[in-house]
Design a protein around this motif. Structure first.
Motif, PDB file in Angstrom:
ATOM      1  N   ALA A 105       0.817  -1.188  -0.009  1.00  0.00           N
ATOM      2  CA  ALA A 105       0.026   0.176  -0.153  1.00  0.00           C
ATOM      3  C   ALA A 105       0.960   1.211  -0.087  1.00  0.00           C
ATOM      4  CB  ALA A 105      -0.943  -0.034   1.258  1.00  0.00           C
ATOM      5  N   ILE A 106       1.836   1.242   0.768  1.00  0.00           N
ATOM      6  CA  ILE A 106       2.805   2.467   1.002  1.00  0.00           C
ATOM      7  C   ILE A 106       3.387   2.689  -0.418  1.00  0.00           C
ATOM      8  CG2 ILE A 106       4.928   3.418   2.144  1.00  0.00           C
ATOM      9  CD1 ILE A 106       4.042   2.063   4.501  1.00  0.00           C
ATOM     10  N   PHE A 107       4.204   1.559  -0.828  1.00  0.00           N
ATOM     11  CA  PHE A 107       4.780   1.725  -2.285  1.00  0.00           C
ATOM     12  C   PHE A 107       3.695   2.054  -3.419  1.00  0.00           C
ATOM     13  CE2 PHE A 107       7.963  -1.451  -0.655  1.00  0.00           C
ATOM     14  CZ  PHE A 107       9.103  -0.406  -0.536  1.00  0.00           C
ATOM     15  N   ARG A 108       2.721   1.520  -3.507  1.00  0.00           N
ATOM     16  CA  ARG A 108       1.535   1.987  -4.510  1.00  0.00           C
ATOM     17  C   ARG A 108       1.231   3.538  -4.173  1.00  0.00           C
ATOM     18  NH1 ARG A 108      -0.793  -3.007  -3.617  1.00  0.00           N
ATOM     19  NH2 ARG A 108      -2.240  -2.038  -2.020  1.00  0.00           N
ATOM     20  N   GLN A 109       1.058   4.111  -2.889  1.00  0.00           N
ATOM     21  CA  GLN A 109       0.858   5.572  -2.780  1.00  0.00           C
ATOM     22  C   GLN A 109       1.965   6.218  -3.281  1.00  0.00           C
ATOM     23  OE1 GLN A 109      -0.378   6.519   1.235  1.00  0.00           O
ATOM     24  NE2 GLN A 109      -0.669   8.536   0.836  1.00  0.00           N
ATOM     25  N   TYR A 110       3.403   6.091  -2.751  1.00  0.00           N
ATOM     26  CA  TYR A 110       4.479   7.036  -2.779  1.00  0.00           C
ATOM     27  C   TYR A 110       5.497   6.502  -4.035  1.00  0.00           C
ATOM     28  CZ  TYR A 110       2.726   8.655   1.765  1.00  0.00           C
ATOM     29  OH  TYR A 110       1.926   9.043   2.537  1.00  0.00           O
ATOM     30  N   ALA A 111       5.418   5.177  -4.420  1.00  0.00           N
ATOM     31  CA  ALA A 111       6.484   5.011  -5.428  1.00  0.00           C
ATOM     32  C   ALA A 111       5.776   3.745  -6.363  1.00  0.00           C
ATOM     33  CB  ALA A 111       7.735   4.531  -4.770  1.00  0.00           C
ATOM     34  N   PRO A 140      14.562   6.533   3.135  1.00  0.00           N
ATOM     35  CA  PRO A 140      13.582   7.155   3.864  1.00  0.00           C
ATOM     36  C   PRO A 140      12.286   6.235   3.627  1.00  0.00           C
ATOM     37  CG  PRO A 140      14.912   8.867   2.920  1.00  0.00           C
ATOM     38  CD  PRO A 140      15.500   7.622   2.178  1.00  0.00           C
ATOM     39  N   LEU A 141      12.044   5.978   2.431  1.00  0.00           N
ATOM     40  CA  LEU A 141      11.047   5.245   2.219  1.00  0.00           C
ATOM     41  C   LEU A 141      10.711   3.959   2.587  1.00  0.00           C
ATOM     42  CD1 LEU A 141       8.161   5.133   0.704  1.00  0.00           C
ATOM     43  CD2 LEU A 141       9.245   4.375  -1.416  1.00  0.00           C
ATOM     44  N   PHE A 142      11.944   3.228   2.501  1.00  0.00           N
ATOM     45  CA  PHE A 142      12.192   1.888   3.231  1.00  0.00           C
ATOM     46  C   PHE A 142      12.078   2.074   4.783  1.00  0.00           C
ATOM     47  CE2 PHE A 142      14.322   0.370  -0.778  1.00  0.00           C
ATOM     48  CZ  PHE A 142      13.573  -0.711  -0.861  1.00  0.00           C
ATOM     49  N   GLU A 143      12.412   2.838   5.303  1.00  0.00           N
ATOM     50  CA  GLU A 143      12.252   3.097   6.712  1.00  0.00           C
ATOM     51  C   GLU A 143      10.780   3.179   6.998  1.00  0.00           C
ATOM     52  OE1 GLU A 143      15.347   5.956   7.667  1.00  0.00           O
ATOM     53  OE2 GLU A 143      16.937   4.666   7.869  1.00  0.00           O
ATOM     54  N   GLN A 144      10.047   4.259   6.301  1.00  0.00           N
ATOM     55  CA  GLN A 144       8.827   4.261   6.748  1.00  0.00           C
ATOM     56  C   GLN A 144       7.936   2.920   6.380  1.00  0.00           C
ATOM     57  OE1 GLN A 144       6.801   7.231   4.014  1.00  0.00           O
ATOM     58  NE2 GLN A 144       4.964   6.506   4.818  1.00  0.00           N
ATOM     59  N   VAL A 145       8.394   2.391   5.454  1.00  0.00           N
ATOM     60  CA  VAL A 145       7.740   0.730   5.081  1.00  0.00           C
ATOM     61  C   VAL A 145       8.114  -0.109   6.319  1.00  0.00           C
ATOM     62  CG1 VAL A 145       7.876  -1.208   3.689  1.00  0.00           C
ATOM     63  CG2 VAL A 145       7.511   1.237   2.569  1.00  0.00           C
TER      64      VAL A 145
END
Length: 155
Positions: A105-111, A140-145
């Motif tokens: 879900a996070i990857f779909r939204q941000y990348a 930063p994206l991986f840390e958020q995930v």
């Protein structure tokens, strides 16, 4: 501290990943026992001191040493320390992350382009740290995930 454990020291030590421990020892005076737990924002320490002996107890996160005579003791107090280890980290293989619904879900939204990258097939068994060696821009994206995945799995 004295022969036969007439006088001894108890100093529970915290180690990340171990949330509780206990130890018993049969001395010539009787059973010495110490148990501690650090969970849910609370530290609990139980100690048993045999008859005719003395213990010096240093509680975790405390500076003063308590002198205890024979008997059983319990100490409980609040803490902000968490000894739990997160399930997911930068050492987690990409495949595990990509299979997690929260990560998707996070990857779909941000990348969204990331999920469709055909090169991921070649690095899916690599830990995230290996991928970051090629560039830190995704950190930063991986840390958020990872944070979101760990929080989701604790619920």
């Amino acid at each position: 501290m004295e022969p036969g454990y007439k006088k001894f020291a108890l100093r529970p030590q915290f180690i990340k990943g171990i949330t509780h421990a206990e130890l018993t020892y049969e001395s010539v005076y009787g059973k010495i026992a110490i148990a501690w737990r650090c969970e849910g924002g609370k530290i609990t320490v139980d100690a048993t001191i045999p008859a005719n002996t003395t213990a010096e107890l240093t509680l975790p996160e405390q500076t003063e040493t308590l002198t205890l005579g024979s008997g059983s003791y319990r100490y409980e107090y609040a803490t902000e320390t968490s000894l739990e280890i997160d399930r997911y980290s930068l050492e987690t293989p990409l495949r595990v992350i990509m299979e997690h619904p929260v990560a998707q879900a996070i990857f779909r939204q941000y990348a969204p382009e990331f999920l469709g990258n055909p090169m991921l097939e070649y690095v899916k068994d690599e830990p995230i740290t290996a991928l970051l060696a090629y560039g830190e821009s995704m950190r930063p994206l991986f840390e958020q995930v990872l944070t979101a995945m760990n929080q989701a799995d604790k619920r």
